[in-house]
Design a protein around this motif. Sequence first.
Motif, PDB file in Angstrom:
ATOM      1  N   ARG A   1       0.880  -1.166   0.000  1.00  0.00           N
ATOM      2  CA  ARG A   1       0.000   0.000   0.000  1.00  0.00           C
ATOM      3  C   ARG A   1       0.916   1.214   0.000  1.00  0.00           C
ATOM      4  NH1 ARG A   1      -2.552   3.684   3.339  1.00  0.00           N
ATOM      5  NH2 ARG A   1      -4.683   4.168   2.706  1.00  0.00           N
ATOM      6  N   VAL A   2       0.696   2.090  -0.954  1.00  0.00           N
ATOM      7  CA  VAL A   2       1.524   3.277  -1.100  1.00  0.00           C
ATOM      8  C   VAL A   2       0.613   4.495  -1.091  1.00  0.00           C
ATOM      9  CG1 VAL A   2       3.212   4.479  -2.562  1.00  0.00           C
ATOM     10  CG2 VAL A   2       3.184   1.970  -2.500  1.00  0.00           C
ATOM     11  N   VAL A   3       0.976   5.488  -0.298  1.00  0.00           N
ATOM     12  CA  VAL A   3       0.274   6.758  -0.293  1.00  0.00           C
ATOM     13  C   VAL A   3       1.212   7.775  -0.923  1.00  0.00           C
ATOM     14  CG1 VAL A   3      -0.818   8.556   1.109  1.00  0.00           C
ATOM     15  CG2 VAL A   3      -0.997   6.140   1.799  1.00  0.00           C
ATOM     16  N   GLY A   4       0.733   8.407  -1.982  1.00  0.00           N
ATOM     17  CA  GLY A   4       1.542   9.401  -2.664  1.00  0.00           C
ATOM     18  C   GLY A   4       1.494  10.735  -1.953  1.00  0.00           C
ATOM     19  N   ASP A   5       2.479  11.589  -2.237  1.00  0.00           N
ATOM     20  CA  ASP A   5       2.431  12.922  -1.647  1.00  0.00           C
ATOM     21  C   ASP A   5       1.295  13.744  -2.258  1.00  0.00           C
ATOM     22  OD1 ASP A   5       3.511  13.726  -4.099  1.00  0.00           O
ATOM     23  OD2 ASP A   5       5.403  14.427  -3.252  1.00  0.00           O
ATOM     24  N   ASN A   6       0.613  13.168  -3.260  1.00  0.00           N
ATOM     25  CA  ASN A   6      -0.589  13.771  -3.829  1.00  0.00           C
ATOM     26  C   ASN A   6      -1.837  13.434  -3.003  1.00  0.00           C
ATOM     27  OD1 ASN A   6      -1.083  11.091  -4.484  1.00  0.00           O
ATOM     28  ND2 ASN A   6      -0.846  11.366  -6.683  1.00  0.00           N
ATOM     29  N   GLY A   7      -1.658  12.628  -1.931  1.00  0.00           N
ATOM     30  CA  GLY A   7      -2.755  12.264  -1.052  1.00  0.00           C
ATOM     31  C   GLY A   7      -3.522  11.020  -1.470  1.00  0.00           C
ATOM     32  N   ARG A   8      -3.226  10.474  -2.641  1.00  0.00           N
ATOM     33  CA  ARG A   8      -3.933   9.286  -3.116  1.00  0.00           C
ATOM     34  C   ARG A   8      -3.211   8.027  -2.660  1.00  0.00           C
ATOM     35  NH1 ARG A   8      -4.697  12.560  -7.999  1.00  0.00           N
ATOM     36  NH2 ARG A   8      -2.858  11.575  -8.865  1.00  0.00           N
ATOM     37  N   ALA A   9      -4.006   7.021  -2.279  1.00  0.00           N
ATOM     38  CA  ALA A   9      -3.458   5.726  -1.868  1.00  0.00           C
ATOM     39  C   ALA A   9      -3.705   4.712  -2.978  1.00  0.00           C
ATOM     40  CB  ALA A   9      -4.111   5.257  -0.572  1.00  0.00           C
ATOM     41  N   ILE A  10      -2.736   3.837  -3.171  1.00  0.00           N
ATOM     42  CA  ILE A  10      -2.859   2.764  -4.148  1.00  0.00           C
ATOM     43  C   ILE A  10      -2.474   1.441  -3.496  1.00  0.00           C
ATOM     44  CG2 ILE A  10      -2.427   4.214  -6.182  1.00  0.00           C
ATOM     45  CD1 ILE A  10       0.482   3.011  -6.170  1.00  0.00           C
ATOM     46  N   GLU A  11      -2.992   0.366  -4.069  1.00  0.00           N
ATOM     47  CA  GLU A  11      -2.500  -0.969  -3.773  1.00  0.00           C
ATOM     48  C   GLU A  11      -1.579  -1.335  -4.921  1.00  0.00           C
ATOM     49  OE1 GLU A  11      -6.291  -2.961  -3.558  1.00  0.00           O
ATOM     50  OE2 GLU A  11      -6.051  -3.187  -1.400  1.00  0.00           O
ATOM     51  N   ALA A  12      -0.490  -1.985  -4.619  1.00  0.00           N
ATOM     52  CA  ALA A  12       0.478  -2.361  -5.650  1.00  0.00           C
ATOM     53  C   ALA A  12       0.907  -3.801  -5.440  1.00  0.00           C
ATOM     54  CB  ALA A  12       1.701  -1.451  -5.593  1.00  0.00           C
ATOM     55  N   VAL A  13       0.982  -4.542  -6.524  1.00  0.00           N
ATOM     56  CA  VAL A  13       1.584  -5.873  -6.479  1.00  0.00           C
ATOM     57  C   VAL A  13       2.899  -5.776  -7.231  1.00  0.00           C
ATOM     58  CG1 VAL A  13       1.448  -8.279  -7.194  1.00  0.00           C
ATOM     59  CG2 VAL A  13      -0.580  -7.127  -6.322  1.00  0.00           C
ATOM     60  N   TYR A  14       3.975  -6.033  -6.511  1.00  0.00           N
ATOM     61  CA  TYR A  14       5.321  -6.043  -7.087  1.00  0.00           C
ATOM     62  C   TYR A  14       5.717  -7.486  -7.368  1.00  0.00           C
ATOM     63  CZ  TYR A  14       6.285  -1.196  -5.719  1.00  0.00           C
ATOM     64  OH  TYR A  14       6.279   0.168  -5.608  1.00  0.00           O
ATOM     65  N   GLU A  15       6.284  -7.710  -8.526  1.00  0.00           N
ATOM     66  CA  GLU A  15       6.890  -8.999  -8.848  1.00  0.00           C
ATOM     67  C   GLU A  15       8.396  -8.816  -8.736  1.00  0.00           C
ATOM     68  OE1 GLU A  15       6.785 -12.272 -12.389  1.00  0.00           O
ATOM     69  OE2 GLU A  15       7.164 -10.199 -12.944  1.00  0.00           O
ATOM     70  N   LEU A  16       9.037  -9.600  -7.883  1.00  0.00           N
ATOM     71  CA  LEU A  16      10.481  -9.545  -7.719  1.00  0.00           C
ATOM     72  C   LEU A  16      11.094 -10.867  -8.128  1.00  0.00           C
ATOM     73  CD1 LEU A  16       9.221  -7.628  -5.247  1.00  0.00           C
ATOM     74  CD2 LEU A  16      11.672  -7.194  -5.042  1.00  0.00           C
ATOM     75  N   VAL A  17      12.244 -10.778  -8.772  1.00  0.00           N
ATOM     76  CA  VAL A  17      12.969 -11.962  -9.228  1.00  0.00           C
ATOM     77  C   VAL A  17      14.351 -11.968  -8.593  1.00  0.00           C
ATOM     78  CG1 VAL A  17      11.678 -12.168 -11.389  1.00  0.00           C
ATOM     79  CG2 VAL A  17      13.758 -10.783 -11.322  1.00  0.00           C
ATOM     80  N   SER A  18      14.881 -13.161  -8.437  1.00  0.00           N
ATOM     81  CA  SER A  18      16.214 -13.311  -7.869  1.00  0.00           C
ATOM     82  C   SER A  18      17.257 -13.156  -8.974  1.00  0.00           C
ATOM     83  CB  SER A  18      16.348 -14.685  -7.217  1.00  0.00           C
ATOM     84  OG  SER A  18      17.639 -14.838  -6.677  1.00  0.00           O
ATOM     85  N   GLU A  19      18.197 -12.236  -8.750  1.00  0.00           N
ATOM     86  CA  GLU A  19      19.300 -12.017  -9.688  1.00  0.00           C
ATOM     87  C   GLU A  19      20.584 -11.828  -8.892  1.00  0.00           C
ATOM     88  OE1 GLU A  19      18.358  -8.613 -12.121  1.00  0.00           O
ATOM     89  OE2 GLU A  19      16.772  -9.685 -13.187  1.00  0.00           O
ATOM     90  N   ASN A  20      21.580 -12.601  -9.212  1.00  0.00           N
ATOM     91  CA  ASN A  20      22.895 -12.475  -8.578  1.00  0.00           C
ATOM     92  C   ASN A  20      22.813 -12.440  -7.054  1.00  0.00           C
ATOM     93  OD1 ASN A  20      24.180 -12.349 -11.123  1.00  0.00           O
ATOM     94  ND2 ASN A  20      23.645 -10.182 -11.273  1.00  0.00           N
ATOM     95  N   GLY A  21      21.988 -13.306  -6.486  1.00  0.00           N
ATOM     96  CA  GLY A  21      21.900 -13.423  -5.039  1.00  0.00           C
ATOM     97  C   GLY A  21      21.055 -12.369  -4.353  1.00  0.00           C
ATOM     98  N   GLY A  22      20.354 -11.526  -5.110  1.00  0.00           N
ATOM     99  CA  GLY A  22      19.498 -10.503  -4.514  1.00  0.00           C
ATOM    100  C   GLY A  22      18.190 -10.393  -5.273  1.00  0.00           C
ATOM    101  N   TRP A  23      17.278  -9.645  -4.732  1.00  0.00           N
ATOM    102  CA  TRP A  23      15.971  -9.454  -5.354  1.00  0.00           C
ATOM    103  C   TRP A  23      15.970  -8.186  -6.177  1.00  0.00           C
ATOM    104  CZ3 TRP A  23      12.892 -13.437  -5.469  1.00  0.00           C
ATOM    105  CH2 TRP A  23      13.004 -14.414  -4.470  1.00  0.00           C
TER     106      TRP A  23
END
Length: 143
Positions: free
Chosen positions: A106-128
């Motif tokens: 859940r991210v609230v922008g400095d514009n006052g609007r809130a969003i739900e976000a789904v992030y897809e992360l992948v493993s690369e070189n031992g990190g995300w």
Amino acid sequence: LRASSRTLAALLLALTALAATGAESQPLDADAQAAGRVVMQQLEASRRNDFSTAYTFASVTVRAMFDRARFEQMVRGGYPEIAHSASAAIEGSRPGDAGEIYLLGRVVGDNGRAIEAVYELVSENGGWRINSVVTRPDESEKA
């Protein structure tokens, strides 16, 4: 990035349902915590207008699609709440079938609007690294 937006949109609905039933109160496992730190670091860099640092958290796939300048343009134009967040929290996670991790945030922008976000992360070189994100307005704001 919207390359796999149908899959991520479906996942967003599933994760939102999990969050609504209290899944967000369960502790994240070590991989989800590490992936969440990457998301938060990218949000912090964007908040400081440091898109060079924010770009370092993007996956090889994203960096192949966008050079640094186009990455900044894409984030600012398509994701204003992510480009300039006032606050953010990771509320749930789910492992993918191919080793990726999906995080519900859940991210609230400095514009006052809130969003739900789904992030897809992948493993690369031992990190995300962040491979994609799908967002929608946070409907809980209207309740």
